[in-house]
Enzyme design. Structure first.
Site, PDB file in Angstrom:
ATOM      1  N   TRP A  89     115.968  43.218 -75.006  1.00 32.22           N
ATOM      2  CA  TRP A  89     115.556  41.933 -74.249  1.00 32.22           C
ATOM      3  C   TRP A  89     114.219  42.235 -73.647  1.00 32.22           C
ATOM      4  CZ3 TRP A  89     114.495  40.407 -69.378  1.00 32.22           C
ATOM      5  CH2 TRP A  89     114.589  38.916 -68.933  1.00 32.22           C
TER       6      TRP A  89
ATOM      7  N   ARG B 223     123.654  42.588 -74.602  1.00 34.70           N
ATOM      8  CA  ARG B 223     122.714  42.975 -73.492  1.00 34.70           C
ATOM      9  C   ARG B 223     121.277  42.633 -73.926  1.00 34.70           C
ATOM     10  NH1 ARG B 223     124.984  47.176 -70.414  1.00 34.70           N
ATOM     11  NH2 ARG B 223     122.908  47.696 -69.720  1.00 34.70           N
TER      12      ARG B 223
ATOM     13  N   GLU C 228     123.211  27.253 -69.906  1.00 36.70           N
ATOM     14  CA  GLU C 228     123.241  28.717 -70.261  1.00 36.70           C
ATOM     15  C   GLU C 228     123.218  28.523 -72.155  1.00 36.70           C
ATOM     16  OE1 GLU C 228     124.746  32.131 -67.564  1.00 36.70           O
ATOM     17  OE2 GLU C 228     126.191  30.680 -68.043  1.00 36.70           O
TER      18      GLU C 228
ATOM     19  N   LYS D  42     126.906  26.892 -66.714  1.00 34.73           N
ATOM     20  CA  LYS D  42     127.688  27.087 -68.013  1.00 34.73           C
ATOM     21  C   LYS D  42     126.851  26.054 -69.127  1.00 34.73           C
ATOM     22  CE  LYS D  42     128.811  30.006 -67.558  1.00 34.73           C
ATOM     23  NZ  LYS D  42     129.188  30.867 -66.463  1.00 34.73           N
TER      24      LYS D  42
ATOM     25  N   CYS E 173     118.903  45.060 -72.748  1.00 33.32           N
ATOM     26  CA  CYS E 173     118.627  45.981 -73.809  1.00 33.32           C
ATOM     27  C   CYS E 173     119.874  47.073 -73.923  1.00 33.32           C
ATOM     28  CB  CYS E 173     117.516  46.973 -73.255  1.00 33.32           C
ATOM     29  SG  CYS E 173     116.000  46.107 -73.196  1.00 33.32           S
TER      30      CYS E 173
ATOM     31  N   LYS F 183     123.291  39.751 -70.819  1.00 33.37           N
ATOM     32  CA  LYS F 183     124.675  39.746 -70.055  1.00 33.37           C
ATOM     33  C   LYS F 183     124.268  40.463 -68.788  1.00 33.37           C
ATOM     34  CE  LYS F 183     128.980  39.372 -69.539  1.00 33.37           C
ATOM     35  NZ  LYS F 183     129.519  38.208 -69.032  1.00 33.37           N
TER      36      LYS F 183
ATOM     37  N   ASN G  41     115.812  51.398 -71.732  1.00 34.12           N
ATOM     38  CA  ASN G  41     116.363  50.268 -70.991  1.00 34.12           C
ATOM     39  C   ASN G  41     115.755  50.331 -69.535  1.00 34.12           C
ATOM     40  OD1 ASN G  41     117.766  48.146 -69.811  1.00 34.12           O
ATOM     41  ND2 ASN G  41     120.001  49.402 -70.093  1.00 34.12           N
ATOM     42  N   GLY G  42     115.172  49.222 -68.965  1.00 33.36           N
ATOM     43  CA  GLY G  42     114.684  49.330 -67.884  1.00 33.36           C
ATOM     44  C   GLY G  42     113.223  48.832 -67.805  1.00 33.36           C
TER      45      GLY G  42
ATOM     46  N   GLU H 273     128.481  25.898 -60.950  1.00 27.59           N
ATOM     47  CA  GLU H 273     128.916  26.798 -62.036  1.00 27.59           C
ATOM     48  C   GLU H 273     129.020  25.940 -63.460  1.00 27.59           C
ATOM     49  OE1 GLU H 273     128.795  29.812 -62.700  1.00 27.59           O
ATOM     50  OE2 GLU H 273     130.294  30.197 -64.334  1.00 27.59           O
TER      51      GLU H 273
ATOM     52  N   HIS I 226     120.487  11.600 -52.056  1.00 20.66           N
ATOM     53  CA  HIS I 226     119.272  11.874 -51.682  1.00 20.66           C
ATOM     54  C   HIS I 226     118.214  12.474 -52.530  1.00 20.66           C
ATOM     55  CE1 HIS I 226     120.677  11.658 -47.359  1.00 20.66           C
ATOM     56  NE2 HIS I 226     122.082  12.172 -47.792  1.00 20.66           N
TER      57      HIS I 226
END
Ligand code: G6P
Length: 621
Positions: free
Chosen positions: A81, A27, A501, A498, A2, A616, A113-114, A494, A517
């Site tokens: 968000w 954000r 995402e 990527k 947010c 983000k 925001n929060g 990573e 396995h």
């Protein structure tokens, strides 16, 4: 998570607010809204005007073309968000204090925001008082609480309400009856107040304000600030006076613009030679074989005596921290472990004397990492931050730290922050290693290679077109596997992250040997397998893993060392990276994986910089 922007001054602020939330769009981007207090066109009385829309900011902009009256010299705006309440018009911010025109309305509205954690109990209390709600959000509950407590002074009502809430917030509040007042407050979520000439611009981060002023202050947790057109007054929620320090904000506008690239992510991938160079600058002294880290020098003695290092992070930062674990053990010979901040916090961690806890974070605001840090501090650990955003909460709340210095990262998928984190963790391990067991010559050799990393990355970036060609071949595949070992196991994680995402493809990273396995059951001709197969002590074993994939018709894309003549016969595609020391290879091997994910996402028509459902900076636990 947010973005909030607010303005009080003498100029019409609609375009400034919209431009501000656009800069904060990374954000959160599932809905957006704006509110202004401006004289009513017929009566001249102050009127509160609001527009809010589900969808990206462009949807709000379109709606605003039909609402030219929404402009004024006091306003707030938000890009969301969603946490509580799905992203629809009703749940978008600004949130109000009741149904329009109802008796309970005092013309109060806010952006937030929060998360207000005890919102449910407060909502029940307010409903018992007869208040009617129009959204599913925790934010409306806070707004209505302020309204319930309002007795002609907005700042007092905000303070009183915030004394009742638990959770995290950065808020900006306005009231129709106080057209010369903007009240902002924060706890846990970031907020910066830009001080202009007869005006104040408030934002979740400097990107929202730097086009207008470079003078700013931040509020501490529990800080409340009343801004008018002639000044400001800052207190705690308990009304104790506070004097914030106004400082120059260092943020170059160019750094947050696209500068000719089609996406921030691509720009940031290509910035890595330079960002790493800047991160290393002044910190490595190759000839002397020494590392200078001003941010931790005060604690050098404690660090050298450390008995254990615990690295914490989430997402990409966790992957960098995993590489840090290897580095600390290899170079500094300090037992190291890495953990998701979110897990560390809830498992009664044992912190003994000599434990150093390192929080790794691009934003310095990740709520889980902050909470874990708090836990570590309470248990007596020495805490360090490996953080990008200067002055962020983690940077402020740790005992010491090292900034990444990679510049603002706007793309939601982290790239240059990852390599910055790995570079800084390499420096920290060398800093300690040299003071513990490493001889100058060994450090010298490593530093010489580290200094050469930017040039080596430049060479890898030249393969971008070739990587796009590989991407084209597999763009329609829905399941991918990434394999690596040792230092390159976290890189495999990573690479998978990527791809997930930004292209919404299911991808998993595994230590190469673990493939047998379980994941091997998935392998067939539709399963691209990216194998990081670099020269080194386990090269032979990784080659065996490749053979196992090929035997099951899997398609292998290998990341290999330049000069490896064998691998081309074994893999379907090979992307070469320059040869360097094993412990520096993650800085190179991750680059092709970033590019691969990028090209696939573009080909699939995905929103690369703002992937669905992500944000983000995750400022909620
Ligand atoms: C979010 C971002 C990731 C990031 C993670 C940790 O999930 O989308 O890119 O790695 O948060 O963020 P931090 O700011 O602590 O590095």
């Amino acid at each position: 998570m947010c973005g909030i922007v607010a303005y009080i001054g003498s100029r019409p602020c609609r375009s400034l607010l919209i431009e501000g939330i656009k800069r904060l769009e990374y954000r959160g981007y599932d809905s957006a809204g704006i509110a202004v207090i401006t004289p009513d066109q017929t009566t001249g009385e102050p009127a509160l005007l609001i527009e809010r829309k589900a969808g990206r900011i462009s949807v709000l902009e379109e709606a605003l073309t039909h609402r030219p009256e929404i402009d004024g010299t006091l306003g707030i705006a938000h890009t969301r968000w969603a946490t509580h309440g799905e992203p629809n018009d009703a749940n978008a911010h600004p949130q109000c204090d009741g149904p329009t025109g109802s008796a309970q309305c005092r013309g109060i509205t806010l952006v937030h925001n929060g998360i207000i954690e005890n919102y449910s109990a407060i909502r029940t209390y307010l409903e018992e008082k007869g208040r009617v709600f129009t959204s599913d959000t925790d934010t409306e509950v806070l707004c209505q609480l302020i309204s319930q407590l309002y007795d002609g002074d907005l700042q007092t009502a905000v303070q009183a309400a915030l004394c009742e809430v638990t959770g995290a917030y950065a808020i900006a509040v306005i009231c129709e009856h106080e057209p010369d007042t903007l009240v902002v407050a924060r706890k846990g979520s970031p907020l910066i107040v830009g001080v202009g000439n007869g005006e104040y611009i408030v934002g979740s981060d400097p990107a929202a304000i730097v086009a207008h002023t470079t003078q700013a202050f931040t509020l501490d947790d529990y800080g409340v600030c009343k801004l008018t057109r002639t000044g400001f007054h800052t207190t705690t929620i308990d009304n104790l006076p506070v004097t914030p320090k106004i400082q120059a904000v260092e943020l170059d506008l160019e750094a947050i613009e696209l500068g000719g690239y089609s996406h921030h992510m691509l720009k940031e991938i290509f910035e890595q030679p330079r960002s790493i160079e800047i991160s290393l600058r002044g910190r490595i002294h190759t000839r002397e074989g020494s590392v200078v880290l001003g941010g931790v020098s005060e604690f050098a003695r404690d660090l050298v005596r450390a008995r254990r290092v615990i690295l914490l992070g989430q997402g990409t930062a966790l992957h960098a921290a995993m590489i840090g674990e290897y580095l600390f053990e290899d170079l500094a010979k300090i037992p190291a472990e890495v953990e998701y901040s979110s897990e560390f916090r809830y498992r009664s961690p044992i912190i003994e004397e000599g434990t150093v806890v390192i929080a790794v974070s691009q934003s310095g605001e990740t709520a889980d990492t902050l909470a874990a840090l708090d836990e570590a501090k309470q248990r007596g650990a020495l805490t360090l931050g490996v953080v990008n955003v200067v002055g962020s909460t983690i940077a402020r709340e740790t005992d010491a730290g090292v900034y990444l210095r990679v510049g603002p990262e706007i793309g939601v998928a982290s790239t240059k922050a990852f390599t910055g984190q790995v570079a800084v963790l390499s420096l920290l391990s060398l800093f300690l290693g040299r003071r513990r067991f490493m001889n100058a010559n060994h450090v010298r050799q490593l530093l010489a290679q580290l200094a050469n990393v930017p040039t080596m990355i430049e060479r890898i970036l030249e393969s971008s077109d070739a990587i796009r060609t590989v991407a084209e071949r597999y763009v329609d595949k829905e399941n991918w596997l990434f394999l690596g070992r040792g230092y390159n196991y976290p890189v495999a994680l990573e690479g998978a992250l990527k791809l997930k995402e930004i292209s919404y493809i299911h991808a998993e990273g595994y230590p190469a040997a673990e493939m047998k396995h379980g994941p091997i059951a998935l392998i067939d001709e539709n399963m691209p397998v990216v194998v990081i197969a670099l020269e080194g002590p386990i090269y032979g074993k990784v080659m065996s893993n490749i053979a196992e994939v090929k035997a099951r018709q899997g398609r292998v894309i290998a990341i290999a060392t330049e000069g490896d003549t064998e691998i081309a016969d074994r893999a379907d595609h090979v992307i070469y990276i320059p040869k360097t020391f094993r412990l520096l290879t993650p800085l190179l091997s991750v680059i092709p994986l970033q590019l691969l994910a990028y090209h696939i996402a573009v080909m699939r028509g995905c929103h690369v910089d703002q992937p669905r459902n992500l944000a983000k900076s995750v400022t909620v636990e």
